[in-house]
Write an enzyme that holds these catalytic residues in place. Structure first.
Site, PDB file in Angstrom:
ATOM      1  N   SER A   1       0.718  -1.118   0.199  1.00 19.80           N
ATOM      2  CA  SER A   1       0.040   0.020   0.163  1.00 19.80           C
ATOM      3  C   SER A   1       0.794   1.407   0.044  1.00 19.80           C
ATOM      4  O   SER A   1       0.127   2.295   0.149  1.00 19.80           O
ATOM      5  CB  SER A   1      -0.953   0.196   1.062  1.00 19.80           C
ATOM      6  OG  SER A   1      -1.886  -1.128   1.339  1.00 19.80           O
TER       7      SER A   1
ATOM      8  N   THR B   1      -1.651   2.635   4.498  1.00 22.98           N
ATOM      9  CA  THR B   1      -0.743   4.100   4.444  1.00 22.98           C
ATOM     10  C   THR B   1       0.219   4.487   5.615  1.00 22.98           C
ATOM     11  O   THR B   1      -0.364   4.132   6.632  1.00 22.98           O
ATOM     12  CB  THR B   1      -1.837   5.179   4.076  1.00 22.98           C
ATOM     13  OG1 THR B   1      -2.367   4.953   2.955  1.00 22.98           O
ATOM     14  CG2 THR B   1      -1.120   6.631   4.181  1.00 22.98           C
TER      15      THR B   1
ATOM     16  N   THR C   1       1.528   6.898   0.208  1.00 23.78           N
ATOM     17  CA  THR C   1       0.867   5.620  -0.086  1.00 23.78           C
ATOM     18  C   THR C   1       0.781   5.356  -1.582  1.00 23.78           C
ATOM     19  O   THR C   1       1.018   6.382  -2.288  1.00 23.78           O
ATOM     20  CB  THR C   1      -0.667   5.970   0.283  1.00 23.78           C
ATOM     21  OG1 THR C   1      -1.460   4.884   0.406  1.00 23.78           O
ATOM     22  CG2 THR C   1      -1.319   7.185  -0.498  1.00 23.78           C
TER      23      THR C   1
ATOM     24  N   THR D   1      -5.338   7.376   8.117  1.00 20.31           N
ATOM     25  CA  THR D   1      -5.325   6.172   7.277  1.00 20.31           C
ATOM     26  C   THR D   1      -6.561   5.704   6.924  1.00 20.31           C
ATOM     27  O   THR D   1      -7.479   5.901   7.828  1.00 20.31           O
ATOM     28  CB  THR D   1      -4.180   5.196   7.764  1.00 20.31           C
ATOM     29  OG1 THR D   1      -4.201   4.151   6.878  1.00 20.31           O
ATOM     30  CG2 THR D   1      -4.727   4.755   9.315  1.00 20.31           C
ATOM     31  N   GLY D   2      -6.941   5.014   5.702  1.00 17.60           N
ATOM     32  CA  GLY D   2      -8.105   4.478   5.650  1.00 17.60           C
ATOM     33  C   GLY D   2      -8.653   4.967   4.080  1.00 17.60           C
ATOM     34  O   GLY D   2      -7.953   5.621   3.376  1.00 17.60           O
TER      35      GLY D   2
ATOM     36  N   ARG E   1      -7.416   8.661  -9.805  1.00 17.94           N
ATOM     37  CA  ARG E   1      -8.096   8.737  -8.283  1.00 17.94           C
ATOM     38  C   ARG E   1      -6.839   9.032  -7.438  1.00 17.94           C
ATOM     39  O   ARG E   1      -5.772   8.883  -7.477  1.00 17.94           O
ATOM     40  CB  ARG E   1      -8.679   7.468  -8.130  1.00 17.94           C
ATOM     41  CG  ARG E   1      -9.226   7.642  -6.629  1.00 17.94           C
ATOM     42  CD  ARG E   1      -8.152   7.150  -5.368  1.00 17.94           C
ATOM     43  NE  ARG E   1      -8.780   7.023  -4.117  1.00 17.94           N
ATOM     44  CZ  ARG E   1      -8.237   6.732  -2.664  1.00 17.94           C
ATOM     45  NH1 ARG E   1      -6.935   6.785  -2.969  1.00 17.94           N
ATOM     46  NH2 ARG E   1      -8.917   6.781  -2.038  1.00 17.94           N
TER      47      ARG E   1
HETATM   48  C1  SD4 Z   1      -6.109   6.569   0.349  1.00 16.40           C
HETATM   49  N1  SD4 Z   1      -5.714   6.941   2.738  1.00 16.40           N
HETATM   50  O1  SD4 Z   1      -5.550   6.734  -0.714  1.00 16.40           O
HETATM   51  C2  SD4 Z   1      -5.113   6.152   1.558  1.00 16.40           C
HETATM   52  C3  SD4 Z   1      -5.236   4.584   1.454  1.00 16.40           C
HETATM   53  C4  SD4 Z   1      -4.835   4.224   2.693  1.00 16.40           C
HETATM   54  O2  SD4 Z   1      -3.610   2.214   3.564  1.00 16.40           O
HETATM   55  O3  SD4 Z   1      -4.817   4.477   3.844  1.00 16.40           O
HETATM   56  N2  SD4 Z   1      -4.054   2.982   2.664  1.00 16.40           N
HETATM   57  O4  SD4 Z   1      -7.306   6.671   0.619  1.00 16.40           O
END
Ligand code: SD4
Length: 326
Positions: free
Chosen positions: A84, A187, A205, A238-239, A215
């Site tokens: 990731s 991330t 990330t 993160t997320g 995106r």
């Molecule tokens: C995202 N926040 O691109 C990032 C993804 C993520 O671990 O946290 N990946 O949306």
């Protein structure tokens, strides 16, 4: 002076007098400005342990919290087991890995890159945007051109063996569904403070696996994936980026701390807000926040269970489970 310009000048002056500044309008916390002992570094997830170790080593070498948060996440950008972060990350639907990163210091300086290809260390490119351009954010081909101009080597555009295998498997159904906590939510966001109360943060990330081409998530968006203010503290996220962007998550946390919330309270309030603005899909969303204030207090909270973070000082480097979700 034309009538119109006179009018604008008059009304601007009028509004300057009439509107109180935000700092007067809102209650503000007075931090004790107590000096913490040496650097304190926090990073999302368990890959934060080696990243924090690298950050602490760098800090010992240069004494710079900015150098520390850049170097720390570079470690994760090279981690071949992490799908990731970095060029070994899972690709988008077209099979292309694109990276997002941001960096910020407590005086308001910041830089970021989004949708960038072939650059091994997007965090260093983000730092170059911050330090060498009049801009905050460069994206896509422009970011790549800037990388070339700055002497960053361009890597061959090919998937890592693990990413290729996963992509081949995904192509069999080509269904996109975010998976909570594993593989596509890893991330690294890192925030840190030196012994003088100077803060800095970084976030990097490859974004969501199998995202649409083009995106961009929260990580390179200042205020969403990262925000740092020497007057208050710092936060990172993160997320699922879309859910975090909708609430300007990291900025929200810093502003809540400015108004007197502890880092933990601020992270919990941000999660509540995130839930309220993402109700439709909330069962499949994971998003987590990590925060620190000027007094060295720490907070972390996530929508779903399972979020953890690493906390390091000169003497320790521990993995901590975030307080349980609602
Ligand atoms: C995202 N926040 O691109 C990032 C993804 C993520 O671990 O946290 N990946 O949306």
């Amino acid at each position: 002076m034309s009538q119109r310009r006179k009018f604008i000048k008059k009304s601007l002056l009028g509004s300057l007098v009439a509107i109180p500044t935000i700092s007067h309008a809102l209650p503000r916390i007075n931090f004790s400005a107590k000096k913490i002992d040496g650097p304190l570094i926090l990073s999302t997830w368990n890959h934060g342990i080696p990243a924090n170790a690298a950050a602490i080593e760098k800090f010992k070498e240069t004494g710079s919290i900015l150098d520390a948060v850049e170097t720390g996440v570079k470690d994760t950008e090279l981690d071949m087991d992490n799908l990731s972060v970095g060029l070994q990350g899972l690709p988008d639907r077209e099979g292309i890995t694109t990276l997002d990163a941001s960096i910020m210091t407590g005086d308001g300086s910041c830089g970021s890159v989004a949708f960038v290809r072939q650059v091994k260390h997007p965090i260093s490119l983000a730092r170059a945007v911050m330090e060498k351009t009049p801009h905050v954010m460069l994206a896509g081909e422009g970011a790549r051109q800037f990388a070339i101009a700055q002497g960053f080597p361009l890597e061959k555009e090919e998937l890592s063996p693990k990413a290729q295998k996963a992509y081949d498997e995904w192509k069999k159904t080509s269904k996109y569904k975010p998976v909570i906590n594993i593989e596509n939510h890893d991330t690294i966001g890192m925030i840190g403070m030196d012994g003088q109360g100077n803060l800095a943060g970084s976030c990097t990330t490859s974004g969501l696996a199998y995202k649409m081409h083009g995106r961009v998530g929260d990580s390179p968006i200042i205020g969403a994936g990262l925000y740092v203010d020497n007057e208050v503290g710092a936060a990172t996220a993160t997320g699922l980026g879309e859910s975090i962007i909708r609430i300007c998550g990291s900025f929200l946390i810093v502003e809540l701390m400015r108004q007197g919330r502890s880092p933990q309270e601020a992270c919990e309030e941000a999660v509540k807000r995130l839930i309220s603005k993402n109700r439709k899909d909330i069962d499949s969303i994971q998003a987590g926040f990590l925060a620190i204030n000027k007094d060295g207090e720490v907070g972390a909270f996530a929508v779903q269970p399972g979020f953890n973070f690493a906390k390091a000082t000169l003497a320790s480097n521990d993995l901590i489970d975030s307080r349980s979700h609602f």
